[in-house]
Design a protein around this motif. Structure first.
Motif, PDB file in Angstrom:
ATOM      1  N   SER A  92      55.787  38.954  41.704  1.00 53.90           N
ATOM      2  CA  SER A  92      54.369  38.593  41.627  1.00 53.90           C
ATOM      3  C   SER A  92      53.712  39.154  40.371  1.00 53.90           C
ATOM      4  CB  SER A  92      53.635  39.082  42.878  1.00 53.90           C
ATOM      5  OG  SER A  92      54.007  38.311  44.010  1.00 53.90           O
ATOM      6  N   LEU A  93      54.116  40.348  39.952  1.00 57.50           N
ATOM      7  CA  LEU A  93      53.607  40.899  38.695  1.00 57.50           C
ATOM      8  C   LEU A  93      53.979  39.983  37.527  1.00 57.50           C
ATOM      9  CD1 LEU A  93      54.469  44.666  39.255  1.00 57.50           C
ATOM     10  CD2 LEU A  93      52.157  43.748  38.911  1.00 57.50           C
ATOM     11  N   GLY A  94      55.197  39.442  37.584  1.00 52.90           N
ATOM     12  CA  GLY A  94      55.618  38.506  36.549  1.00 52.90           C
ATOM     13  C   GLY A  94      54.848  37.209  36.613  1.00 52.90           C
ATOM     14  N   SER A  95      54.680  36.667  37.816  1.00 53.93           N
ATOM     15  CA  SER A  95      53.965  35.400  37.983  1.00 53.93           C
ATOM     16  C   SER A  95      52.542  35.483  37.441  1.00 53.93           C
ATOM     17  CB  SER A  95      53.919  35.008  39.463  1.00 53.93           C
ATOM     18  OG  SER A  95      55.217  34.755  39.955  1.00 53.93           O
ATOM     19  N   LEU A  96      51.918  36.631  37.631  1.00 51.47           N
ATOM     20  CA  LEU A  96      50.543  36.824  37.165  1.00 51.47           C
ATOM     21  C   LEU A  96      50.485  37.290  35.708  1.00 51.47           C
ATOM     22  CD1 LEU A  96      49.089  38.549  40.359  1.00 51.47           C
ATOM     23  CD2 LEU A  96      48.687  36.205  39.599  1.00 51.47           C
ATOM     24  N   GLN A  97      51.662  37.463  35.100  1.00 54.91           N
ATOM     25  CA  GLN A  97      51.775  37.886  33.691  1.00 54.91           C
ATOM     26  C   GLN A  97      50.976  39.161  33.421  1.00 54.91           C
ATOM     27  OE1 GLN A  97      50.744  34.075  31.720  1.00 54.91           O
ATOM     28  NE2 GLN A  97      52.908  33.973  31.153  1.00 54.91           N
ATOM     29  N   LEU A  98      51.134  40.117  34.328  1.00 52.10           N
ATOM     30  CA  LEU A  98      50.437  41.398  34.186  1.00 52.10           C
ATOM     31  C   LEU A  98      51.253  42.315  33.281  1.00 52.10           C
ATOM     32  CD1 LEU A  98      49.243  41.700  37.880  1.00 52.10           C
ATOM     33  CD2 LEU A  98      47.785  41.420  35.867  1.00 52.10           C
ATOM     34  N   SER A  99      51.098  42.120  31.988  1.00 58.37           N
ATOM     35  CA  SER A  99      51.917  42.850  31.011  1.00 58.37           C
ATOM     36  C   SER A  99      51.676  44.357  31.060  1.00 58.37           C
ATOM     37  CB  SER A  99      51.653  42.321  29.600  1.00 58.37           C
ATOM     38  OG  SER A  99      50.273  42.418  29.278  1.00 58.37           O
ATOM     39  N   GLN A 100      50.545  44.765  31.647  1.00 54.34           N
ATOM     40  CA  GLN A 100      50.275  46.203  31.791  1.00 54.34           C
ATOM     41  C   GLN A 100      51.317  46.874  32.672  1.00 54.34           C
ATOM     42  OE1 GLN A 100      48.290  43.574  32.616  1.00 54.34           O
ATOM     43  NE2 GLN A 100      46.148  44.227  32.787  1.00 54.34           N
ATOM     44  N   ALA A 101      52.042  46.079  33.436  1.00 56.56           N
ATOM     45  CA  ALA A 101      53.027  46.635  34.364  1.00 56.56           C
ATOM     46  C   ALA A 101      54.405  46.798  33.736  1.00 56.56           C
ATOM     47  CB  ALA A 101      53.139  45.737  35.600  1.00 56.56           C
ATOM     48  N   PHE A 102      54.537  46.554  32.445  1.00 56.80           N
ATOM     49  CA  PHE A 102      55.861  46.591  31.831  1.00 56.80           C
ATOM     50  C   PHE A 102      56.574  47.922  32.047  1.00 56.80           C
ATOM     51  CE2 PHE A 102      58.580  47.862  28.290  1.00 56.80           C
ATOM     52  CZ  PHE A 102      59.582  46.911  28.414  1.00 56.80           C
ATOM     53  N   ASP A 103      55.898  49.024  31.751  1.00 51.99           N
ATOM     54  CA  ASP A 103      56.548  50.340  31.878  1.00 51.99           C
ATOM     55  C   ASP A 103      56.952  50.618  33.326  1.00 51.99           C
ATOM     56  OD1 ASP A 103      56.396  50.899  29.176  1.00 51.99           O
ATOM     57  OD2 ASP A 103      54.480  51.964  29.343  1.00 51.99           O
TER      58      ASP A 103
END
Length: 221
Positions: A92-103
């Motif tokens: 879901s983080l990927g689907s929403l493209q939440l790049s802040q979650a990369f780390d």
């Protein structure tokens, strides 16, 4: 008659797992903002299936509040006791493209040996489109798990970085046709002369599914 948000909140508060599951399903009829609020509550339910469904659906409706989505999904990825819920949070983080979650995604990948969670994280990082994902995906390409490796190939294509081409070219001769198929898709997405040359070779692949797909892809490169 459609359920109201108040009714569904009451159902989520019951001890009846069946009712709580029905509440998640019925929430699809609500306005998106109300549905999102219900899913946020369900994301911390005591039942794994309820949490999984809620976290998965946040990937679709979380655009109504990306900050809250990031908070809820990050929490589930970090602390949920069930790996499938954590995998759903990554997706879901990927689907929403939440790049802040990369780390956070990177750390979660490095702290688990579970292939399903790693697969979901690798796929999510491709969807994020974050440039810093390239080095991570280059490492994931070396995974001993074939499905994680295939996910890394696809995600490198999603990033569209031409620097991925030298990493992908050796795989056009991989013995696994599914690897070759995914490589062809990624090369076509990245484009360029080297990619076209490799695709021309794959157009003659002994597996019909690969060859036919590449012949179609060549028209778009």
């Amino acid at each position: 008659m459609s359920e109201t948000i108040e009714n569904l909140r009451e159902q989520l508060a019951t001890d009846d797992i069946g009712l709580r599951m029905k509440a998640i399903h019925a929430s699809r009829s609500l306005p998106m903002s109300e549905r999102f609020g219900l899913l946020v509550i369900a994301a911390t339910d005591s039942n794994t299936r309820v949490r999984y469904d809620a976290v998965s659906q946040i990937g679709t409706v979380g655009t109504v509040d990306l900050e809250k989505s990031l908070e809820v999904l990050s929490d589930r990825l970090r602390v949920d006791a069930e790996l499938d819920v954590r995998a759903a949070a990554a997706a879901s983080l990927g689907s929403l493209q939440l790049s802040q979650a990369f780390d956070l995604l990177k750390n979660a990948y490095e702290s688990t040996n579970d292939w399903m969670l790693q697969f979901s994280i690798v796929a999510a990082i491709g969807e994020l489109g974050a440039p810093q994902g390239f080095e991570f995906l280059a490492q994931a390409l070396q995974s001993s798990n074939d499905l994680v490796k295939i996910a890394a190939i696809g995600s490198l294509g999603d990033l569209g970085n031409p620097e991925a081409i030298p990493l992908l070219l050796p795989l056009i001769d991989d013995p696994d046709w599914q690897v070759r198929h995914r490589v062809s898709q990624s090369l076509a997405h990245i484009g360029g002369d080297e990619a076209k040359t490799a695709l021309a070779k794959l157009a003659n692949d002994p597996v019909a599914q690969v060859a036919e797909s590449v012949q179609s892809l060549l028209n778009s490169v």
